[in-house]
Design an enzyme around this catalytic site. Structure first.
Site, PDB file in Angstrom:
ATOM      1  N   PHE A 158      56.578  41.000  34.727  1.00 17.37           N
ATOM      2  CA  PHE A 158      55.514  41.060  35.757  1.00 17.37           C
ATOM      3  C   PHE A 158      55.593  41.489  37.015  1.00 17.37           C
ATOM      4  CE2 PHE A 158      54.298  36.782  32.999  1.00 17.37           C
ATOM      5  CZ  PHE A 158      53.765  37.451  32.212  1.00 17.37           C
ATOM      6  N   ILE A 159      56.445  42.451  37.166  1.00 14.45           N
ATOM      7  CA  ILE A 159      56.873  42.966  38.454  1.00 14.45           C
ATOM      8  C   ILE A 159      55.710  44.034  38.939  1.00 14.45           C
ATOM      9  CG2 ILE A 159      58.698  43.692  39.848  1.00 14.45           C
ATOM     10  CD1 ILE A 159      58.992  40.932  38.369  1.00 14.45           C
ATOM     11  N   GLU A 247      53.579  34.791  51.351  1.00 15.16           N
ATOM     12  CA  GLU A 247      53.146  35.360  50.179  1.00 15.16           C
ATOM     13  C   GLU A 247      51.847  34.486  49.582  1.00 15.16           C
ATOM     14  OE1 GLU A 247      55.934  35.839  46.995  1.00 15.16           O
ATOM     15  OE2 GLU A 247      54.030  35.896  45.567  1.00 15.16           O
ATOM     16  N   GLY A 345      22.908  42.287  33.197  1.00 17.28           N
ATOM     17  CA  GLY A 345      23.429  43.073  32.340  1.00 17.28           C
ATOM     18  C   GLY A 345      24.412  44.223  33.042  1.00 17.28           C
ATOM     19  N   GLY A 369      52.384  31.354  42.723  1.00 16.82           N
ATOM     20  CA  GLY A 369      52.061  29.877  42.434  1.00 16.82           C
ATOM     21  C   GLY A 369      50.672  29.551  41.920  1.00 16.82           C
ATOM     22  N   THR A 370      50.734  29.157  40.752  1.00 19.20           N
ATOM     23  CA  THR A 370      49.606  28.854  39.965  1.00 19.20           C
ATOM     24  C   THR A 370      48.637  27.694  40.756  1.00 19.20           C
ATOM     25  OG1 THR A 370      50.411  27.088  38.788  1.00 19.20           O
ATOM     26  CG2 THR A 370      50.580  29.097  37.666  1.00 19.20           C
TER      27      THR A 370
END
Ligand SMILES: Cc1cc2nc3c(=O)[nH]c(=O)nc-3n(C[C@H](O)[C@H](O)[C@H](O)COP(=O)(O)OP(=O)(O)OC[C@H]3O[C@@H](n4cnc5c(N)ncnc54)[C@H](O)[C@@H]3O)c2cc1C
Length: 384
Positions: A158-159, A247, A345, A369-370
């Protein structure tokens, strides 16, 4: 009206980034979303305008500005209607290179910062591994000293900016640590593209943030020069923890500002679209939904700015930063859901920017961080 957090200089900077985004970024984001990357010309143009080294000291090619200048960059880039473009740029300026400014030696800064500021050296941050995401201390990429190099072996996933980047800030283990001190023995390295044993194993295909490239990386006995150790050997975890606040603040800034844009786009749509004989903007149920979202966004903005003030004052602010990241990214996702709904729509169609925002913003309760990790950090700082 300008927010009192920002000075006249910040507002001048905001106007120039805003004009650049409107004129040179927003009209081309569709092209870059389709290509799955942003072009080198954009990096160079951002560099020419001085937007990539806002906080770098002037002797290394930067502007010597403060963190608020980066916040302005994040807020205005997030309005370009491609989360991926903003994400790639801010990974370069805020989620990787600040570690070099903070922990680099003079020689490292002289070697790399001017190219980073000019947009010639694109940066990526390599922490996450297939077996270590939220649990950063579980990372297993090894860095073994061998004469005047460290040999890196392991993989990263995931970088962001990983496929086309030039300089990677990589966390690896110089020491095995112990079961009760797993974070001990992690170090940070500056790894240049092209070293033997370093390969981009895959370009990952994603739900959103499509204009930012995302890689899986592999290292096999990759010889990183010993002078590319960043900071102190074995202190990488503490160094990373210090940078994570920044971050997370930037993640909150990007999510919130992108949501502001999505809500503005939604209000335009509600004014223009007529149903049952009048503009949708006249329907009380929709007006109230917009009012609720605008209120949530204002609250998110103040919470984020509060955390930014504490961060800039050097206070211990992990609790407030986590609250800001949690709240702002969750609110931004609610805005995305309702923005699509209020477009009907059209909100489901690629040509309407809220469709892209809906996919892009989903990342922000996961990356940096989740939400669950944010709640855990907050809970640990409450008298529970
Ligand atoms: C598009 C994208 C770009 C990214 N860019 C980068 C990058 O540039 N550099 C980089 O290093 N990383 C990057 N990441 C990685 C990102 O930071 C991680 O995905 C994130 O930290 C979560 O780790 P994980 O995916 O391993 O999920 P896990 O850690 O496996 O989590 C899975 C679920 O379990 C929950 N969970 C985990 N631990 C706990 C707990 N203790 N209590 C309760 N719930 C828990 C999580 O909240 C989550 O819901 C990126 C990710 C994405 C998707």
């Amino acid at each position: 009206m300008a927010h009192p957090l920002f000075s006249d200089e910040h507002e001048m900077l905001r106007r120039s980034i805003h004009a650049f985004v409107e004129k040179e970024v927003a009209p081309r984001v569709g092209e870059w979303e389709a290509a799955g990357r942003i072009p080198r010309e954009l990096w160079q143009r951002l560099g020419e305008l001085g937007f990539l080294g806002l906080e770098f000291p002037t002797e290394y090619g930067g502007s010597g500005a403060d963190f608020l200048a980066s916040v302005v960059l994040g807020e205005e880039m997030a309005r370009c209607r491609s989360g991926g473009v903003a994400f790639s740029v801010l990974v370069h300026t805020d989620m990787s290179s600040p570690w070099l400014v903070r922990f680099g030696t003079d020689a490292q800064k002289r070697k790399y910062l001017p190219g980073i500021a000019r947009g010639e050296t694109v940066c990526a941050l390599g922490i996450t591994e297939p077996g270590a995401g939220s649990d950063m201390a579980a990372l297993t990429t090894r860095a073994e000293r061998d004469g005047d190099v460290y040999r890196l072996t392991g993989s990263k996933i995931f970088i962001t900016n990983g496929v086309y980047g030039d300089l990677y800030f990589v966390a690896a283990r110089t020491d095995a640590g112990t079961p009760d001190r797993r974070h001990a023995g992690i170090s940070m390295f500056l790894v240049e593209r092209g070293l033997p044993g370093f390969t981009v194993s895959r370009k990952l295909d994603k739900m959103g943030m499509r204009a930012s490239d995302t890689a899986e990386l592999a290292f096999q006995d990759c010889p990183v020069p010993a002078e590319n150790l960043l900071g102190v050997e074995g202190r990488g975890f503490q160094q990373l923890a210090a940078g994570l606040q920044r971050e997370r603040l930037m993640a909150a800034v990007l999510a919130r500002s992108g949501a502001d844009q999505a809500l503005e786009d939604t209000m335009s749509h509600l004014r223009e679209r007529t149903a049952f004989g009048e503009p949708l903007a006249q329907r009380q149920v929709l007006r109230h939904r917009v009012a609720d979202l605008a209120t949530d966004l204002e609250a998110a903005r103040e919470l984020v700015y509060h955390a930014i003030r504490l961060f800039m004052a050097g206070e211990d602010c992990a609790r407030e930063v986590s609250m800001a990241k949690l709240f702002a990214t969750e609110v931004a996702n609610r805005v995305a859901y309702d923005a699509v709904q209020m477009h009907g729509g059209y909100g489901y169609m690629r040509e309407f920017p809220v469709e892209g925002f809906f996919r892009d913003v989903r990342l922000w309760t996961i990356a940096s961080g989740t939400s669950e990790v944010m709640r855990e950090i907050i809970a640990r700082r409450l008298p529970l």
